[in-house]
Design a protein around this motif. Structure first.
Motif, PDB file in Angstrom:
ATOM      1  N   ALA A  81       0.836  -1.203   0.000  1.00 43.31           N
ATOM      2  CA  ALA A  81       0.000   0.000   0.000  1.00 43.31           C
ATOM      3  C   ALA A  81       0.871   1.254   0.000  1.00 43.31           C
ATOM      4  O   ALA A  81       0.631   2.193  -0.764  1.00 43.31           O
ATOM      5  CB  ALA A  81      -0.925  -0.006   1.221  1.00 43.31           C
ATOM      6  N   HIS A  82       1.890   1.269   0.864  1.00 39.62           N
ATOM      7  CA  HIS A  82       2.824   2.401   0.888  1.00 39.62           C
ATOM      8  C   HIS A  82       3.442   2.621  -0.494  1.00 39.62           C
ATOM      9  O   HIS A  82       3.444   3.734  -1.028  1.00 39.62           O
ATOM     10  CB  HIS A  82       3.954   2.132   1.884  1.00 39.62           C
ATOM     11  N   ALA A  83       3.990   1.533  -1.054  1.00 45.19           N
ATOM     12  CA  ALA A  83       4.715   1.637  -2.327  1.00 45.19           C
ATOM     13  C   ALA A  83       3.792   2.054  -3.466  1.00 45.19           C
ATOM     14  O   ALA A  83       4.151   2.904  -4.297  1.00 45.19           O
ATOM     15  CB  ALA A  83       5.383   0.298  -2.650  1.00 45.19           C
ATOM     16  N   THR A  84       2.604   1.473  -3.525  1.00 46.96           N
ATOM     17  CA  THR A  84       1.670   1.767  -4.613  1.00 46.96           C
ATOM     18  C   THR A  84       1.199   3.212  -4.575  1.00 46.96           C
ATOM     19  O   THR A  84       1.183   3.913  -5.599  1.00 46.96           O
ATOM     20  CB  THR A  84       0.459   0.824  -4.551  1.00 46.96           C
ATOM     21  N   PHE A  85       0.809   3.685  -3.405  1.00 45.55           N
ATOM     22  CA  PHE A  85       0.326   5.062  -3.288  1.00 45.55           C
ATOM     23  C   PHE A  85       1.440   6.054  -3.573  1.00 45.55           C
ATOM     24  O   PHE A  85       1.201   7.102  -4.183  1.00 45.55           O
ATOM     25  CB  PHE A  85      -0.259   5.302  -1.892  1.00 45.55           C
ATOM     26  N   ALA A  86       2.663   5.736  -3.131  1.00 42.06           N
ATOM     27  CA  ALA A  86       3.790   6.628  -3.416  1.00 42.06           C
ATOM     28  C   ALA A  86       4.016   6.724  -4.921  1.00 42.06           C
ATOM     29  O   ALA A  86       4.197   7.826  -5.469  1.00 42.06           O
ATOM     30  CB  ALA A  86       5.053   6.120  -2.721  1.00 42.06           C
ATOM     31  N   TRP A  87       3.993   5.595  -5.583  1.00 40.32           N
ATOM     32  CA  TRP A  87       4.230   5.565  -7.032  1.00 40.32           C
ATOM     33  C   TRP A  87       3.107   6.269  -7.795  1.00 40.32           C
ATOM     34  O   TRP A  87       3.373   7.061  -8.699  1.00 40.32           O
ATOM     35  CB  TRP A  87       4.358   4.117  -7.496  1.00 40.32           C
ATOM     36  N   VAL A  88       1.860   5.992  -7.426  1.00 41.40           N
ATOM     37  CA  VAL A  88       0.718   6.615  -8.105  1.00 41.40           C
ATOM     38  C   VAL A  88       0.741   8.132  -7.932  1.00 41.40           C
ATOM     39  O   VAL A  88       0.389   8.879  -8.860  1.00 41.40           O
ATOM     40  CB  VAL A  88      -0.605   6.028  -7.564  1.00 41.40           C
ATOM     41  N   CYS A  89       1.177   8.605  -6.782  1.00 39.51           N
ATOM     42  CA  CYS A  89       1.208  10.048  -6.515  1.00 39.51           C
ATOM     43  C   CYS A  89       2.425  10.736  -7.112  1.00 39.51           C
ATOM     44  O   CYS A  89       2.563  11.957  -6.999  1.00 39.51           O
ATOM     45  CB  CYS A  89       1.164  10.303  -5.015  1.00 39.51           C
ATOM     46  N   GLY A  90       3.318   9.971  -7.747  1.00 43.04           N
ATOM     47  CA  GLY A  90       4.447  10.577  -8.447  1.00 43.04           C
ATOM     48  C   GLY A  90       5.769  10.559  -7.710  1.00 43.04           C
ATOM     49  O   GLY A  90       6.756  11.128  -8.193  1.00 43.04           O
ATOM     50  N   ALA A  91       5.827   9.888  -6.553  1.00 48.93           N
ATOM     51  CA  ALA A  91       7.089   9.784  -5.828  1.00 48.93           C
ATOM     52  C   ALA A  91       7.935   8.659  -6.428  1.00 48.93           C
ATOM     53  O   ALA A  91       7.413   7.744  -7.079  1.00 48.93           O
ATOM     54  CB  ALA A  91       6.841   9.524  -4.346  1.00 48.93           C
ATOM     55  N   LYS A  92       9.230   8.706  -6.184  1.00 48.22           N
ATOM     56  CA  LYS A  92      10.139   7.665  -6.654  1.00 48.22           C
ATOM     57  C   LYS A  92      10.366   6.657  -5.531  1.00 48.22           C
ATOM     58  O   LYS A  92      10.919   6.990  -4.480  1.00 48.22           O
ATOM     59  CB  LYS A  92      11.477   8.267  -7.093  1.00 48.22           C
ATOM     60  N   GLN A 111      10.992   2.828   1.160  1.00 46.08           N
ATOM     61  CA  GLN A 111      11.649   4.128   1.084  1.00 46.08           C
ATOM     62  C   GLN A 111      11.271   4.783  -0.236  1.00 46.08           C
ATOM     63  O   GLN A 111      11.321   4.132  -1.285  1.00 46.08           O
ATOM     64  CB  GLN A 111      13.163   3.978   1.192  1.00 46.08           C
ATOM     65  N   PHE A 112      10.900   6.060  -0.164  1.00 43.42           N
ATOM     66  CA  PHE A 112      10.525   6.771  -1.382  1.00 43.42           C
ATOM     67  C   PHE A 112      11.030   8.203  -1.313  1.00 43.42           C
ATOM     68  O   PHE A 112      11.265   8.744  -0.230  1.00 43.42           O
ATOM     69  CB  PHE A 112       9.006   6.743  -1.597  1.00 43.42           C
ATOM     70  N   ILE A 113      11.197   8.790  -2.492  1.00 43.71           N
ATOM     71  CA  ILE A 113      11.696  10.161  -2.603  1.00 43.71           C
ATOM     72  C   ILE A 113      10.599  11.024  -3.209  1.00 43.71           C
ATOM     73  O   ILE A 113      10.233  10.841  -4.381  1.00 43.71           O
ATOM     74  CB  ILE A 113      12.961  10.218  -3.475  1.00 43.71           C
ATOM     75  N   PRO A 114      10.039  11.953  -2.434  1.00 47.49           N
ATOM     76  CA  PRO A 114       9.001  12.835  -2.990  1.00 47.49           C
ATOM     77  C   PRO A 114       9.553  13.694  -4.121  1.00 47.49           C
ATOM     78  O   PRO A 114      10.728  14.063  -4.119  1.00 47.49           O
ATOM     79  CB  PRO A 114       8.602  13.706  -1.784  1.00 47.49           C
ATOM     80  N   GLY A 115       8.715  13.986  -5.091  1.00 45.97           N
ATOM     81  CA  GLY A 115       9.135  14.804  -6.222  1.00 45.97           C
ATOM     82  C   GLY A 115       8.086  15.830  -6.586  1.00 45.97           C
ATOM     83  O   GLY A 115       6.918  15.702  -6.239  1.00 45.97           O
ATOM     84  N   GLY A 116       8.513  16.857  -7.300  1.00 51.17           N
ATOM     85  CA  GLY A 116       7.587  17.886  -7.725  1.00 51.17           C
ATOM     86  C   GLY A 116       7.621  19.095  -6.801  1.00 51.17           C
ATOM     87  O   GLY A 116       8.532  19.260  -5.988  1.00 51.17           O
ATOM     88  N   GLY A 117       6.590  19.928  -6.911  1.00 52.65           N
ATOM     89  CA  GLY A 117       6.493  21.118  -6.081  1.00 52.65           C
ATOM     90  C   GLY A 117       6.089  20.803  -4.659  1.00 52.65           C
ATOM     91  O   GLY A 117       5.883  19.642  -4.289  1.00 52.65           O
ATOM     92  N   VAL A 118       5.939  21.846  -3.868  1.00 49.64           N
ATOM     93  CA  VAL A 118       5.627  21.683  -2.444  1.00 49.64           C
ATOM     94  C   VAL A 118       4.298  20.969  -2.242  1.00 49.64           C
ATOM     95  O   VAL A 118       4.188  20.041  -1.428  1.00 49.64           O
ATOM     96  CB  VAL A 118       5.596  23.061  -1.745  1.00 49.64           C
ATOM     97  N   ILE A 119       3.274  21.377  -2.976  1.00 47.75           N
ATOM     98  CA  ILE A 119       1.950  20.767  -2.821  1.00 47.75           C
ATOM     99  C   ILE A 119       1.972  19.301  -3.248  1.00 47.75           C
ATOM    100  O   ILE A 119       1.442  18.426  -2.551  1.00 47.75           O
ATOM    101  CB  ILE A 119       0.900  21.558  -3.634  1.00 47.75           C
ATOM    102  N   LYS A 120       2.608  19.022  -4.381  1.00 45.35           N
ATOM    103  CA  LYS A 120       2.675  17.646  -4.865  1.00 45.35           C
ATOM    104  C   LYS A 120       3.424  16.753  -3.885  1.00 45.35           C
ATOM    105  O   LYS A 120       3.000  15.625  -3.606  1.00 45.35           O
ATOM    106  CB  LYS A 120       3.341  17.598  -6.241  1.00 45.35           C
ATOM    107  N   GLN A 121       4.527  17.224  -3.358  1.00 42.91           N
ATOM    108  CA  GLN A 121       5.298  16.437  -2.403  1.00 42.91           C
ATOM    109  C   GLN A 121       4.498  16.142  -1.140  1.00 42.91           C
ATOM    110  O   GLN A 121       4.525  15.024  -0.619  1.00 42.91           O
ATOM    111  CB  GLN A 121       6.594  17.163  -2.035  1.00 42.91           C
ATOM    112  N   ASP A 176       4.940   7.054  10.113  1.00 38.67           N
ATOM    113  CA  ASP A 176       3.837   7.363   9.202  1.00 38.67           C
ATOM    114  C   ASP A 176       3.019   8.542   9.718  1.00 38.67           C
ATOM    115  O   ASP A 176       2.642   9.444   8.961  1.00 38.67           O
ATOM    116  CB  ASP A 176       2.921   6.154   9.027  1.00 38.67           C
ATOM    117  N   LEU A 177       2.731   8.527  11.018  1.00 36.60           N
ATOM    118  CA  LEU A 177       1.935   9.603  11.613  1.00 36.60           C
ATOM    119  C   LEU A 177       2.675  10.937  11.534  1.00 36.60           C
ATOM    120  O   LEU A 177       2.060  11.984  11.272  1.00 36.60           O
ATOM    121  CB  LEU A 177       1.598   9.272  13.063  1.00 36.60           C
TER     122      LEU A 177
END
Length: 205
Positions: A81-92, A111-121, A176-177
Motif C-alpha cells: 500500500a505504501h509503495a503503490t500510493f507513493a508511485w501513483v502520486c508521483g514519488a520515486k 523508502q521513497f523520494i518525494p518529487g515535484g512542487g511543495v503541494i505535490k510532495q 507514518d503519523l
C-alpha cells in the motif's frame, strides 16, 4: 441521521453566502484529516488488546510472533500500500522490503523520494503515510462482505485469518503519523481552497 442532516442544512442555510460554503469546506477537510489517524489509533488499541491477551496465554515471545509474524499477509499488503500510493502520486520508490522475519524492530519497509512542487510532495506524503489504513481496512471489509458466499467451514477459518492479518497491520506507525502531520500544514489549506472553489462552481451550474 435524517434529523442531523436537517439540522446541518438549517445551520448552513442560515449563514450568508459564501461563508456557509467556506465553513462546510473547513469541516469536511478537517474531518478527512482526522479520520485516518483516529482509525489508525483505534486499530492500534485493538492490536494492544490482542497482544496483551496472547501474552497472558502464551507469553511475550509467542504473542509477538502471532501478532507480527504469523499475520505476515497483512505486513505485505501494508508495505505494498505504501509503495503503490507513493508511485501513483508521483514519488520515486527507491526500496521495498515486504517482509522481515529476523528483526524484532522491523517487519517491512518502503523508502521513497518525494518529487515535484511543495503541494505535490505533501500530497505524496499524505496519501503514502495513510495508505495502509485505507488498503488494509478496505481488504478487511471486502473479506467480511464475501464471507456470505462461503460454503465450507474451513474457508471461514481462512477468512478470519485474513481479516485479523489485515487489521493487525492497518495502523499508522509513528513515522507514518509524523509524515501525515507534516503534510497537513500544506495540504489542509490547499484542500480547503479546492473544496471551497468546487462548491462555488457547482452552485453556479
Amino acid at each position: 441521521m435524517e434529523s442531523l442532516n436537517n439540522i446541518i442544512n438549517d445551520i448552513v442555510n442560515s449563514m450568508p453566502f459564501p461563508i456557509n460554503y467556506l465553513i462546510l469546506s473547513i469541516i469536511g477537510v478537517v474531518l478527512l484529516f482526522t479520520f485516518f489517524p483516529l482509525l489508525g489509533y483505534i486499530i492500534n488499541k485493538f492490536e494492544d488488546f490482542e497482544f496483551i491477551g496472547l501474552t497472558n496465554l502464551f507469553g511475550n515471545k509467542a504473542a509477538t510472533f502471532i501478532v507480527n509474524r504469523l499475520t505476515f499477509i497483512g505486513v505485505i499488503t501494508h508495505e505494498c500500500a505504501h509503495a503503490t500510493f507513493a508511485w501513483v502520486c508521483g514519488a520515486k520508490v527507491s526500496r521495498i522490503k515486504l517482509l522481515t522475519f529476523f528483526k524484532d524492530d522491523e517487519l517491512g519497509s518502503v523508502q521513497f523520494i518525494p518529487g515535484g512542487g511543495v503541494i505535490k510532495q505533501n500530497l505524496q506524503l499524505f496519501f503514502t503515510s495513510c495508505a495502509p489504513v485505507i488498503v488494509n481496512t478496505s481488504l478487511s471489509i471486502l473479506t467480511i462482505y464475501y464471507c456470505k458466499y462461503i460454503t465450507h467451514w474451513y474457508f471461514y477459518i481462512l477468512a478470519g485469518y485474513l481479516i485479523i492479518s489485515f487489521i493487525n497491520h492497518a495502523s499508522m506507525s509513528k513515522p507514518d503519523l509524523n509524515l501525515y502531520l507534516k503534510s497537513a500544514k500544506v495540504i489542509i489549506p490547499f484542500l480547503i481552497a479546492i473544496t471551497f472553489l468546487c462548491m462555488i462552481l457547482f452552485r453556479q451550474v
